[in-house]
Design a protein around this motif. Structure first.
Motif, mmCIF file in Angstrom:
data_model
loop_
_atom_site.group_PDB
_atom_site.id
_atom_site.type_symbol
_atom_site.label_atom_id
_atom_site.label_comp_id
_atom_site.label_asym_id
_atom_site.label_seq_id
_atom_site.Cartn_x
_atom_site.Cartn_y
_atom_site.Cartn_z
ATOM 1 N N PHE A 259 -1.810 -4.472 11.200
ATOM 2 C CA PHE A 259 -0.955 -4.071 10.095
ATOM 3 C C PHE A 259 -1.627 -2.939 9.338
ATOM 4 O O PHE A 259 -2.817 -2.976 9.053
ATOM 5 C CB PHE A 259 -0.742 -5.275 9.164
ATOM 6 C CG PHE A 259 0.186 -5.007 8.016
ATOM 7 C CD1 PHE A 259 1.563 -5.041 8.198
ATOM 8 C CD2 PHE A 259 -0.309 -4.715 6.742
ATOM 9 C CE1 PHE A 259 2.426 -4.792 7.125
ATOM 10 C CE2 PHE A 259 0.556 -4.461 5.675
ATOM 11 C CZ PHE A 259 1.917 -4.500 5.870
ATOM 12 N N GLY B 176 6.484 -0.318 11.603
ATOM 13 C CA GLY B 176 7.044 -0.521 10.254
ATOM 14 C C GLY B 176 7.362 -1.991 10.076
ATOM 15 O O GLY B 176 6.468 -2.816 10.020
ATOM 16 N N THR B 177 8.632 -2.308 10.058
ATOM 17 C CA THR B 177 9.001 -3.722 9.950
ATOM 18 C C THR B 177 8.847 -4.433 11.290
ATOM 19 O O THR B 177 8.750 -5.650 11.347
ATOM 20 C CB THR B 177 10.463 -3.877 9.517
ATOM 21 O OG1 THR B 177 11.274 -3.198 10.488
ATOM 22 C CG2 THR B 177 10.712 -3.273 8.142
ATOM 23 N N GLU C 103 -1.494 -0.601 5.882
ATOM 24 C CA GLU C 103 -0.918 -0.651 4.537
ATOM 25 C C GLU C 103 0.200 0.373 4.359
ATOM 26 O O GLU C 103 1.196 0.125 3.680
ATOM 27 C CB GLU C 103 -2.018 -0.396 3.484
ATOM 28 C CG GLU C 103 -2.883 -1.610 3.170
ATOM 29 C CD GLU C 103 -2.071 -2.824 2.739
ATOM 30 O OE1 GLU C 103 -1.062 -2.675 2.028
ATOM 31 O OE2 GLU C 103 -2.434 -3.954 3.144
ATOM 32 N N GLY D 229 2.864 -0.195 7.999
ATOM 33 C CA GLY D 229 3.414 -1.532 8.248
ATOM 34 C C GLY D 229 2.865 -2.090 9.538
ATOM 35 O O GLY D 229 1.742 -1.762 9.942
ATOM 36 N N SER E 214 13.078 -1.923 3.683
ATOM 37 C CA SER E 214 12.683 -3.332 3.783
ATOM 38 C C SER E 214 13.586 -4.034 4.787
ATOM 39 O O SER E 214 14.688 -3.565 5.085
ATOM 40 C CB SER E 214 12.810 -4.020 2.420
ATOM 41 O OG SER E 214 14.183 -4.224 2.122
#
Lengths: 356, 356
Positions: B156, B171-172, B158, B161, B231
């Motif tokens: 991961f 990312g997600t 920061e 992601g 998100s």
């Protein structure tokens, strides 16, 4: 009630079996005759045409006509739909239904013999039998012809033969025809070659509903073109010989399909049956094309859900006038397509109900 | 035996009902995750990939995973047909079935959750629910993700992601998608306009079998393209909003069909059902196209012969590997088309038998 109509309306001459009935749907003989002393119907007055009707009726009573208990129907007593129903059942000609004349038809009890009066000619004797029975049909027509001739003086010329309103009928006045169902020859692509060969030997090919009608449902009518210079027996023998050859070629084509592509034929028959079973809108042409595939599947033992007579029954029942007769009212074209789908399903269910 | 297979093989996640299930066949969430200390599967050794499998298995035992009694299946223990069966049931990806790697899948008892291990990424958590249940599917995936994360150190960053093998997932690491059945929009010709609008808002449209697959049976998959800078909740909300709009447009199109051309729809549904009932040779594409019409007819109350789940069941059962699994042997393409017709009829008869 509808079931009853369906059971009873299917043209009676088609119910029986006959030789080669899986391919030859029917055999037809038609003789054209005229009174010597009466003008052709288009020129005759009401009194004269009435005399024609009466004379023929009387003459038929003088011997064993073979008509059973015949009924005489005057065209002017029928609604236009009722006349059209008879045309669709091949009991009268489109011309008889159309002309506003003092004309009539005498129908045998079984509806296999119809004698049209004051159509184009004074008398047209028609015998229509299931399967390949040209000789039997001719014998019957000939017998009725003899019976009428005992009391009617026909217009006959020693050199030309029987005189008729249209020159194409002069001579024997006979038209012999067979109605053939030839799906395998259509599938294997041999049909055009065969039909063009038929044309070469003096025979004419037409669709299901006579001259100028489109070929639908792989149903073909083949008839003699020539009425002059040949005896009736020779003409019938010629047509019979050609028909037997075509029957044999159709049988060979079916055998080839059985060997090479049985699954494809079964698939097409099944899909056609499935569509007829559940469609909600069906045109006449589509119905006949689908019925042709179903019939082939049944004939080849690949479809067990219905019997072979579904084609014979429905090819009459789904025609516009029969549909309207069943509906009990006039129907627009779109309404007919819906009614047609309904009748087809009724007829199919009569079969499947029976099986259970 | 075959009946049993048909009853049991239909993907379990499709059996349940769900909101808008008449149009939204299923909702799917997939999360891609990787171990920080282990090379991506394509570069990892057998020991490392084995460690991935063990770690995830262990981590799932540490809390209430929601998987019921899960089973872990190693790809190398499966025949190629068994792997393909799982692909067709959407339980694993084509890639997992294809790569000859030390990979595995952990399946929940209901088969609505599958965790692929050592596919392109170390971990791919997939939740697949019937109807429009994106939020519920995400909750479930998120819960499993949390459980694994308690004992696994994810790769991961920061800023970026979650790190993934393919940059398009960074990312997600989330892909959210819905599978839609849109026959009315296809019939009314609005589908292209709608799908191109969907493309404009960052969503991708695919056919039934994922990327590059042809659209068949009016079945479309819509998914988010972007995994970065938004998100998970925003992405899901976006997809949910668009899906609801499409559902509403499909419903309006169905209402319009009901008003303007109900008979035509009933006709097409009936014919499609009839063909599926009696065909002997059927390709996958044709089957799905016919099933789409049947399903529309059932949804609109115009066809009573089968229930709506016939599409859900058969869209899995008629795929090549499932067919071969049922047949118990490898089948050539032509043999599959025949077997497919047979299975479809079995499934239809299970319905009609039930009715009687």
């Amino acid at each position: 009630m509808l079931d009853k109509y369906i059971r009873e309306t299917g043209a009676k001459w088609m119910e029986g079996e006959g030789p080669h009935h899986n391919i030859v749907l029917s055999s037809r003989i038609r003789l054209a005759r005229n009174f010597r002393e009466v003008p052709f119907p288009s020129l005759a007055g009401d009194e004269e045409t009435e005399q024609v009707i009466n004379s023929v009726q009387e003459s038929l009573k003088r011997g064993e006509s073979g008509l059973g208990r015949p009924k005489t129907i005057k065209m002017k007593d029928l609604s236009s739909i009722d006349k059209q129903v008879m045309v669709e059942k091949h009991l009268i000609s489109p011309l008889l239904a159309k002309e506003d004349r003092n004309s009539a038809v005498i129908l045998s009890q079984d509806e296999d013999i119809s004698i049209m009066l004051n159509e184009e000619d004074h008398i047209r004797i028609q015998c229509l039998f299931p399967g390949l029975q040209l000789e039997k049909a001719f014998e019957m027509a000939d017998h009725i012809d003899d019976l009428i001739e005992e009391s009617v003086d026909y217009a006959f010329d020693e050199e030309l033969g029987f005189m008729t309103a249209c020159p194409t009928n002069v001579g024997t006045g006979m038209r012999a025809s067979v109605m053939l169902h030839l799906p395998a020859l259509a599938i294997t692509g041999q049909i055009n070659r065969i039909l063009s060969a038929v044309g070469q030997v003096g025979l004419a090919v037409r669709g299901l509903y006579g001259e100028g009608s489109e070929v639908v449902g792989n149903i073909f009518q083949i008839s003699n073109q020539i009425t002059l210079g040949q005896s009736e027996q020779d003409m019938i023998e010629n047509l019979l010989g050609v028909t037997k050859q075509i029957v044999e070629q159709e049988e060979q084509a079916r055998k080839k399909l059985e060997e090479d592509s049985e699954l494809k034929v079964a698939d097409k028959a099944g899909r056609s049956f499935g569509q007829l079973s559940y469609a909600r809108i069906v045109t006449t042409k589509e119905a006949l094309d689908l019925l042709s595939q179903v019939r082939l599947g049944v004939d080849m033992g690949l479809l067990k859900e219905v019997d072979a007579t579904i084609l014979d029954d429905l090819m009459v029942l789904i025609r516009p006038a029969n549909l309207q007769k069943i509906a009990g009212k006039e129907l627009e074209s779109g309404e007919r397509d819906t009614k047609r789908a309904e009748i087809i399903q009724k007829r199919i269910n009569m079969n499947t109900d029976k099986q259970e």
